[in-house]
Design an enzyme around this catalytic site. Structure first.
Site, PDB file in Angstrom:
ATOM      1  N   HIS A   1       0.833  -1.194   0.000  1.00 13.24           N
ATOM      2  CA  HIS A   1       0.000   0.000   0.000  1.00 13.24           C
ATOM      3  C   HIS A   1       0.871   1.248   0.000  1.00 13.24           C
ATOM      4  O   HIS A   1       1.909   1.314   0.657  1.00 13.24           O
ATOM      5  CB  HIS A   1      -0.917  -0.011   1.224  1.00 13.24           C
ATOM      6  CG  HIS A   1      -2.083   0.922   1.096  1.00 13.24           C
ATOM      7  ND1 HIS A   1      -1.962   2.275   1.282  1.00 13.24           N
ATOM      8  CD2 HIS A   1      -3.377   0.696   0.775  1.00 13.24           C
ATOM      9  CE1 HIS A   1      -3.149   2.849   1.098  1.00 13.24           C
ATOM     10  NE2 HIS A   1      -4.015   1.911   0.788  1.00 13.24           N
TER      11      HIS A   1
ATOM     12  N   SER B   1       5.504  33.359  16.154  1.00 13.72           N
ATOM     13  CA  SER B   1       6.404  32.184  16.091  1.00 13.72           C
ATOM     14  C   SER B   1       5.708  30.949  16.650  1.00 13.72           C
ATOM     15  O   SER B   1       6.034  30.466  17.729  1.00 13.72           O
ATOM     16  CB  SER B   1       7.715  32.456  16.837  1.00 13.72           C
ATOM     17  OG  SER B   1       7.523  32.992  18.119  1.00 13.72           O
TER      18      SER B   1
END
Length: 631
Positions: free
Chosen positions: A115, A543
């Site tokens: 997969h 930030s």
């Protein structure tokens, strides 16, 4: 089953092992799309090579009946699908390694997931393989995942491939089906520059052309799979013929009388008296002894773990590489590399990740990709980042020089992994191409006027006061008050504000996660330069990510980064909303807004936490100033 005494069993095992001594080893990987029959094929290989004990066979027969296999037929995949989750889902989700041997050779086979979600596991298996068996379901033909696995195995240095067209029994052993698949795959293999490819029509379930030639496919005149695996050349001598290399894993110093350097010889041969060079320092010496648990050796070849003692006292530690003095590997801190991204979260260019190459671990930043590769068309497409299972080429910069060789020359010194600093999860794998010219031509210049002398002139200690918090928390207000108070105390300061920086230094950046990372990276570099000038730098930025705040901290000298968390609850910040930004974010007019549709990661251990619901801005500024002046 008749009873055999333990001594007889031990004797049989000893004979079994002795019979396999001296045989060479082939490492190979099986890969392909989901349900192409990889686990069944490996189970058949183990069964046909008589690598299954009686109790295993009995359990296998019982498990086959339990999962519904018809009649007396055996579900060979159950030999390999050992994880409970695999048996429940019917797919392989981990790399399963199996050992078996035939009369001609020993084998280690890696059964890797089919997969796309588990491409990372497939990369792990291919990284040490000599050969790849790529399975194709004869009913489905060549799929995207087939091409992906062929491209990745070639990219990872696997130079020999077997195209195993499986489940031929389900298409009536039709030669036309086989020929069409082989033709399509051969065209793709030629485009990626793949080396030797051998195509074999098989049925893993019924055993056709696995160990025994199939009577149902008389039109096929080539070898069976096991015949090919037994006779394909193995480049076992390639590493032995290269210059000596040994990454140092451990400095062995049990007492003051002994100091050795332990590691795995990855390339070449070393003997006492050989001249060696320790990298990245470049110091030279010669080998005094080659020490093992069983005694000293006259020489050590690639693949041998040893401890070397050197004639001279040289600085050498874990992560260094001991190499042939006349032919050392390169040392650099900027590279071009191919990156295979393995994480659900996309690559954030500019973010600091741990880069692990051999025994070396450094901080690295990946720049925005030059391009990503479409594995279907092999086109080079523009990209700003890499998503899960994406493959691209980008420049990589490390925080200090590392010892490397191009991946095409050395898997050990050319292949690396990227690790997220917050979660310690492996997020990417990389293959180094070459060092950038600027890594060799740009050198730090030693200045006569030092940062210490600049700070002494200003009569202060350089600092970065890093204010972080949500939009509207009060960062800029408090930072401005702090600068005014420090100015009155004759401190030399400079305030970098988030909005102001966006008008100049970072005017080209938006507000995606990647842009936010780059915004903080630039500000951090500017702040570091300003501390070199002896200034107290005050920054006010949302930030939002811990990783980038820690990146800036790492740029500074110890004790020079002070994180100030302006801790204002979202509801309070939204209530203030003097710019109307939260209102726009809630209405969908403003995307990627921190706290609404973009995350904020609060500091874990800030130097100072300010709860603005309990103190005024002026009181908060006083708290910061007292921290700076040490009162």
């Amino acid at each position: 089953m008749s009873y055999r005494p333990p001594a007889q069993v031990a004797s049989d095992i000893d004979g079994y092992l002795r019979a396999r001594e001296g045989k060479d080893l082939l490492r190979f990987i099986t890969c392909g799309s989901v349900d192409d029959g990889k686990s069944t094929l490996i189970g058949r290989l183990l069964y046909d090579s008589r690598q299954i004990f009686v109790d295993q066979l009995e359990r296998l027969e019982a498990d086959s009946r339990r999962v519904g296999t018809q009649g007396s037929e055996i579900d060979f995949a159950l030999l390999v699908d050992g994880l409970a989750a695999e048996r429940e889902q019917g797919i392989t989700i981990d790399v399963a390694y199996r050992f078996f041997a035939t009369e001609g050779r020993k084998f280690i086979v890696a059964d890797t997931p089919g997969h796309e979600q588990y491409t990372r596991n497939m990369v792990t298996g291919a990284s040490t393989a000599d050969l790849a068996v790529i399975l194709v379901d004869a009913r489905k033909g060549v799929l995207t995942q087939t091409r992906r696995h062929a491209y990745l195995t070639h990219l990872l240095g696997v130079r020999r491939m077997v195209l195993a067209v499986n489940k031929m029994d389900l298409v009536g052993y039709d030669q036309g089906v086989f020929d069409a698949i082989v033709g399509e795959f051969a065209a793709f293999a030629e485009r990626i520059g793949a080396g030797e490819t051998v195509a074999i029509p098989i049925s893993g379930f019924r055993g056709d052309n696995v160990a025994a030639r199939s009577e149902a496919m008389a039109w096929y005149a080539g070898p069976t799979l096991i015949e090919h695996l037994e006779t394909v050349p193995v480049d076992a001598d390639a590493a032995a013929g290269r210059p000596f290399r040994m990454p140092v894993q451990w400095v062995n110093r049990p007492d003051q009388s002994f100091r050795g350097f332990s590691g795995l010889v990855t390339d070449g041969t070393v003997r006492p008296g050989d001249a060696v060079r320790v990298l990245p320092s470049g110091r030279t010496s010669s080998v005094q002894r080659i020490v093992t648990f069983d005694g000293d050796l006259p020489q050590a070849e690639a693949g041998r773990s040893v401890t070397l003692t050197l004639k001279d006292e040289v600085d050498c530690s874990r992560g260094d590489v001991i190499a042939a003095a006349a032919a050392p590997p390169e040392v650099a801190d900027q590279f071009e590399a191919t990156i295979v991204w393995m994480a659900d979260e996309p690559l954030l260019p500019g973010r600091g990740y741990w880069l692990k190459l051999g025994t070396q671990t450094v901080t690295a930043q990946v720049q925005a990709p030059k391009y990503r590769v479409d594995v279907d068309t092999l086109e080079h497409l523009a990209a700003k980042t890499l998503e899960l299972n994406g493959i691209g080429v980008a420049n990589v910069a490390t925080d200090r020089p590392i010892v490397f060789e191009p991946y095409a020359d050395s898997r050990d010194l050319g292949g690396f992994v990227l690790i997220d600093k917050e979660t310690n999860a492996t997020v990417g794998a990389g293959l180094l191409h070459f060092a950038l010219r600027r890594a060799k031509n740009v050198h730090a210049y030693t200045l006569d006027v030092t940062r210490e002398s600049r700070a002494e002139l200003k009569n202060q200690r350089p600092l970065v006061l890093w204010f972080t918090g949500l939009s509207g928390a009060g960062k800029s207000t408090i930072a401005n008050l702090v600068e005014k108070k420090l100015r009155r105390m004759n401190r030399h300061t400079f305030l970098l504000d988030g909005d102001n920086v966006r008008h100049g230094l970072c005017r080209d950046l938006g507000f995606t996660d990647a842009d936010r990372v780059e915004n903080i990276r630039r500000v951090g570099e500017v702040a570091r330069l300003m501390t070199d000038a002896g200034l107290i730098v005050i920054t006010a930025f949302i930030s939002p990510f811990r990783a980038e705040r820690e990146m800036v901290r790492a740029l500074m000298a110890p004790g020079e980064f002070v994180e100030v968390f302006v801790d204002t609850p979202l509801a309070e910040a939204e209530r203030r909303d003097v710019k109307g930004l939260y209102r726009k974010a809630r209405s969908g007019e403003l995307r990627n807004f921190t706290g609404i549709d973009s995350p904020y990661e609060p500091p874990v251990e800030p130097e100072l936490r300010i709860d603005t619901t309990r103190v005024t801005p002026d009181e908060a500024a006083e708290m910061v100033v007292r921290l700076v002046v040490g009162e």
